[in-house]
Design a protein around this motif. Structure first.
Motif, PDB file in Angstrom:
ATOM      1  N   VAL A 148      38.170  42.147  52.224  1.00  0.00           N
ATOM      2  CA  VAL A 148      39.448  42.077  51.181  1.00  0.00           C
ATOM      3  C   VAL A 148      39.417  43.091  50.220  1.00  0.00           C
ATOM      4  CG1 VAL A 148      40.649  40.619  49.456  1.00  0.00           C
ATOM      5  CG2 VAL A 148      39.762  39.563  51.552  1.00  0.00           C
ATOM      6  N   ASP A 149      40.134  44.103  50.249  1.00  0.00           N
ATOM      7  CA  ASP A 149      40.015  45.269  49.233  1.00  0.00           C
ATOM      8  C   ASP A 149      38.710  45.954  49.529  1.00  0.00           C
ATOM      9  OD1 ASP A 149      42.551  44.610  48.384  1.00  0.00           O
ATOM     10  OD2 ASP A 149      41.716  43.513  46.660  1.00  0.00           O
ATOM     11  N   GLY A 150      38.405  45.854  50.743  1.00  0.00           N
ATOM     12  CA  GLY A 150      37.163  46.422  51.054  1.00  0.00           C
ATOM     13  C   GLY A 150      35.702  45.781  50.848  1.00  0.00           C
ATOM     14  N   ARG A 151      35.889  44.476  50.504  1.00  0.00           N
ATOM     15  CA  ARG A 151      34.689  43.848  50.261  1.00  0.00           C
ATOM     16  C   ARG A 151      34.788  42.477  50.879  1.00  0.00           C
ATOM     17  NH1 ARG A 151      37.808  44.385  45.737  1.00  0.00           N
ATOM     18  NH2 ARG A 151      37.311  46.281  44.530  1.00  0.00           N
ATOM     19  N   LEU A 152      33.544  41.910  50.995  1.00  0.00           N
ATOM     20  CA  LEU A 152      33.360  40.494  51.542  1.00  0.00           C
ATOM     21  C   LEU A 152      34.108  39.527  50.782  1.00  0.00           C
ATOM     22  CD1 LEU A 152      29.703  40.436  52.446  1.00  0.00           C
ATOM     23  CD2 LEU A 152      31.341  40.459  53.984  1.00  0.00           C
ATOM     24  N   ALA A 153      34.427  38.361  51.297  1.00  0.00           N
ATOM     25  CA  ALA A 153      35.350  37.395  50.519  1.00  0.00           C
ATOM     26  C   ALA A 153      34.987  36.056  51.398  1.00  0.00           C
ATOM     27  CB  ALA A 153      36.800  37.734  50.383  1.00  0.00           C
ATOM     28  N   VAL A 154      35.066  35.046  50.662  1.00  0.00           N
ATOM     29  CA  VAL A 154      34.995  33.804  51.314  1.00  0.00           C
ATOM     30  C   VAL A 154      36.665  33.436  51.751  1.00  0.00           C
ATOM     31  CG1 VAL A 154      33.350  32.754  49.678  1.00  0.00           C
ATOM     32  CG2 VAL A 154      35.481  32.466  49.191  1.00  0.00           C
ATOM     33  N   ALA A 155      36.520  32.561  52.875  1.00  0.00           N
ATOM     34  CA  ALA A 155      37.751  32.321  53.501  1.00  0.00           C
ATOM     35  C   ALA A 155      38.879  31.863  52.685  1.00  0.00           C
ATOM     36  CB  ALA A 155      37.423  31.006  54.596  1.00  0.00           C
ATOM     37  N   LYS A 156      38.483  31.087  51.371  1.00  0.00           N
ATOM     38  CA  LYS A 156      39.687  30.804  50.474  1.00  0.00           C
ATOM     39  C   LYS A 156      40.256  32.029  49.868  1.00  0.00           C
ATOM     40  CE  LYS A 156      40.355  27.465  46.944  1.00  0.00           C
ATOM     41  NZ  LYS A 156      39.946  26.195  46.076  1.00  0.00           N
ATOM     42  N   ASP A 157      39.695  33.075  49.852  1.00  0.00           N
ATOM     43  CA  ASP A 157      40.129  34.417  49.301  1.00  0.00           C
ATOM     44  C   ASP A 157      40.507  35.357  50.238  1.00  0.00           C
ATOM     45  OD1 ASP A 157      39.325  33.166  46.781  1.00  0.00           O
ATOM     46  OD2 ASP A 157      37.460  34.080  46.770  1.00  0.00           O
ATOM     47  N   GLY A 158      40.528  34.897  51.766  1.00  0.00           N
ATOM     48  CA  GLY A 158      41.045  35.745  52.692  1.00  0.00           C
ATOM     49  C   GLY A 158      40.178  36.303  53.568  1.00  0.00           C
ATOM     50  N   GLY A 159      38.889  36.067  53.344  1.00  0.00           N
ATOM     51  CA  GLY A 159      37.825  36.571  54.041  1.00  0.00           C
ATOM     52  C   GLY A 159      37.244  35.521  54.991  1.00  0.00           C
ATOM     53  N   ASP A 160      35.898  35.843  55.574  1.00  0.00           N
ATOM     54  CA  ASP A 160      35.733  35.149  56.862  1.00  0.00           C
ATOM     55  C   ASP A 160      34.303  34.663  56.441  1.00  0.00           C
ATOM     56  OD1 ASP A 160      34.227  37.541  57.123  1.00  0.00           O
ATOM     57  OD2 ASP A 160      34.910  37.943  59.234  1.00  0.00           O
ATOM     58  N   VAL A 161      33.979  34.607  55.212  1.00  0.00           N
ATOM     59  CA  VAL A 161      32.555  34.196  54.843  1.00  0.00           C
ATOM     60  C   VAL A 161      32.780  32.605  54.495  1.00  0.00           C
ATOM     61  CG1 VAL A 161      30.922  34.229  53.458  1.00  0.00           C
ATOM     62  CG2 VAL A 161      31.695  36.252  54.128  1.00  0.00           C
ATOM     63  N   ASP A 162      32.020  31.607  55.308  1.00  0.00           N
ATOM     64  CA  ASP A 162      31.874  30.109  55.183  1.00  0.00           C
ATOM     65  C   ASP A 162      31.477  29.901  53.828  1.00  0.00           C
ATOM     66  OD1 ASP A 162      33.556  29.952  57.665  1.00  0.00           O
ATOM     67  OD2 ASP A 162      31.682  29.866  58.725  1.00  0.00           O
ATOM     68  N   GLY A 193      28.983  57.020  47.501  1.00  0.00           N
ATOM     69  CA  GLY A 193      29.379  56.690  45.938  1.00  0.00           C
ATOM     70  C   GLY A 193      29.323  55.210  45.651  1.00  0.00           C
ATOM     71  N   VAL A 194      28.908  54.861  44.479  1.00  0.00           N
ATOM     72  CA  VAL A 194      29.028  53.440  44.331  1.00  0.00           C
ATOM     73  C   VAL A 194      30.222  53.157  43.663  1.00  0.00           C
ATOM     74  CG1 VAL A 194      27.869  51.716  42.611  1.00  0.00           C
ATOM     75  CG2 VAL A 194      26.300  53.302  44.039  1.00  0.00           C
ATOM     76  N   ALA A 195      30.890  52.232  44.479  1.00  0.00           N
ATOM     77  CA  ALA A 195      32.177  51.714  43.631  1.00  0.00           C
ATOM     78  C   ALA A 195      32.179  50.506  43.121  1.00  0.00           C
ATOM     79  CB  ALA A 195      33.237  51.577  45.074  1.00  0.00           C
ATOM     80  N   ASP A 196      33.263  50.117  42.379  1.00  0.00           N
ATOM     81  CA  ASP A 196      33.398  48.975  41.658  1.00  0.00           C
ATOM     82  C   ASP A 196      33.264  47.799  42.899  1.00  0.00           C
ATOM     83  OD1 ASP A 196      36.191  47.154  40.074  1.00  0.00           O
ATOM     84  OD2 ASP A 196      34.104  46.646  40.245  1.00  0.00           O
ATOM     85  N   THR A 197      32.526  46.812  42.694  1.00  0.00           N
ATOM     86  CA  THR A 197      32.081  45.815  43.565  1.00  0.00           C
ATOM     87  C   THR A 197      32.519  44.391  43.230  1.00  0.00           C
ATOM     88  OG1 THR A 197      30.037  45.505  42.927  1.00  0.00           O
ATOM     89  CG2 THR A 197      30.228  47.317  44.623  1.00  0.00           C
ATOM     90  N   ALA A 198      33.269  44.092  42.077  1.00  0.00           N
ATOM     91  CA  ALA A 198      33.553  43.048  41.704  1.00  0.00           C
ATOM     92  C   ALA A 198      34.186  42.327  42.917  1.00  0.00           C
ATOM     93  CB  ALA A 198      34.521  43.013  40.421  1.00  0.00           C
ATOM     94  N   SER A 199      33.797  41.059  43.222  1.00  0.00           N
ATOM     95  CA  SER A 199      34.400  40.367  44.531  1.00  0.00           C
ATOM     96  C   SER A 199      35.600  39.417  43.913  1.00  0.00           C
ATOM     97  CB  SER A 199      33.384  39.490  44.969  1.00  0.00           C
ATOM     98  OG  SER A 199      33.217  38.468  43.925  1.00  0.00           O
ATOM     99  N   GLY A 200      35.878  38.592  44.739  1.00  0.00           N
ATOM    100  CA  GLY A 200      37.351  37.865  44.786  1.00  0.00           C
ATOM    101  C   GLY A 200      36.865  36.663  43.628  1.00  0.00           C
TER     102      GLY A 200
END
Length: 218
Positions: A148-162, A193-200
């Motif tokens: 989601v926007d280039g980052r890992l996310a839990v399923a509730k936020d649109g990703g596929d991490v349980d 380059g290190v990007a902003d990594t703030a998750s969901g």
């Protein structure tokens, strides 16, 4: 001796001086064992998240104003993996610190929880072997995940991490820390380059109530 303000002040000063000296002595006695214990725990975490290695070299980056340390593990002249000491401030109980291991190709080897103060029986399960969070990323290249926007996310936020059951806040913090580890790994291993990594992870506002125990998944 007649009691005077000067006498009482002298007595109180003496008591304070003795107490301070005692505290200082205790700190001197305990500082080294504590440092040794922390070093031993870190070395154990490195062994748990990396393939077999002979030596490591560390490099510290700053991501989202947080210090993130990358350990490049070598055997002979070959790089065998990278371990990243990472953290997130988004935990239900405060800071969550992880050690995340990657192969040179970017596959997640393992994750070791170094520090957490999450809800017992809920968020604390992030440290359990084979928990859903770890099972969602172990043995995988994170760029192949549903991002989601280039980052890992839990399923509730649109990703596929349980997420952990009834512990979405803790799960988001775990993922937030892994995202930082991933960015740091890529920076050291590939020069990206290190990007902003703030998750969901949901940010609490001044007018937004804090989630209650057992209600992290609301």
């Amino acid at each position: 001796m007649k009691s005077t303000l000067l006498n009482m002040t002298a007595v109180l000063f003496g008591i304070t001086l003795v107490a301070s000296a005692g505290v200082g002595a205790v700190n001197l006695i305990t500082a080294e064992p504590i440092a040794q214990a922390e070093l031993a725990a870190k070395n154990a975490a490195l062994e748990q998240v990396l393939p077999a290695f002979e030596a490591t070299a560390s490099e510290t980056l700053t991501i989202d104003e947080l210090p993130i340390t990358v350990y490049t593990a070598t055997s002979g002249d070959a790089t065998v993996g990278y371990a990243v000491e990472t953290k997130s401030k988004q935990g239900f109980g405060g800071v969550v610190s992880l050690m995340v291991g990657f192969t040179p190709e970017g596959e997640v080897v393992n994750v070791n929880v170094l520090k957490q103060a999450e809800t017992p029986g809920l968020g604390t399960k992030m440290a359990d072997e084979g928990n859903p969070l770890l099972a969602s990323i172990r043995g995988q290249r994170l760029e192949d995940k549903k991002l989601v926007d280039g980052r890992l996310a839990v399923a509730k936020d649109g990703g596929d991490v349980d997420a952990l059951t009834a512990a979405t806040i803790s799960s988001r913090a775990y993922v937030d820390a892994v995202n930082r580890a991933w960015m740091a790994y890529k920076s050291v291993a590939t020069g990206a380059g290190v990007a902003d990594t703030a998750s969901g992870a949901t940010q609490q506002t001044a007018n937004e109530p804090q989630a209650q125990e057992g209600g992290e998944n609301e």
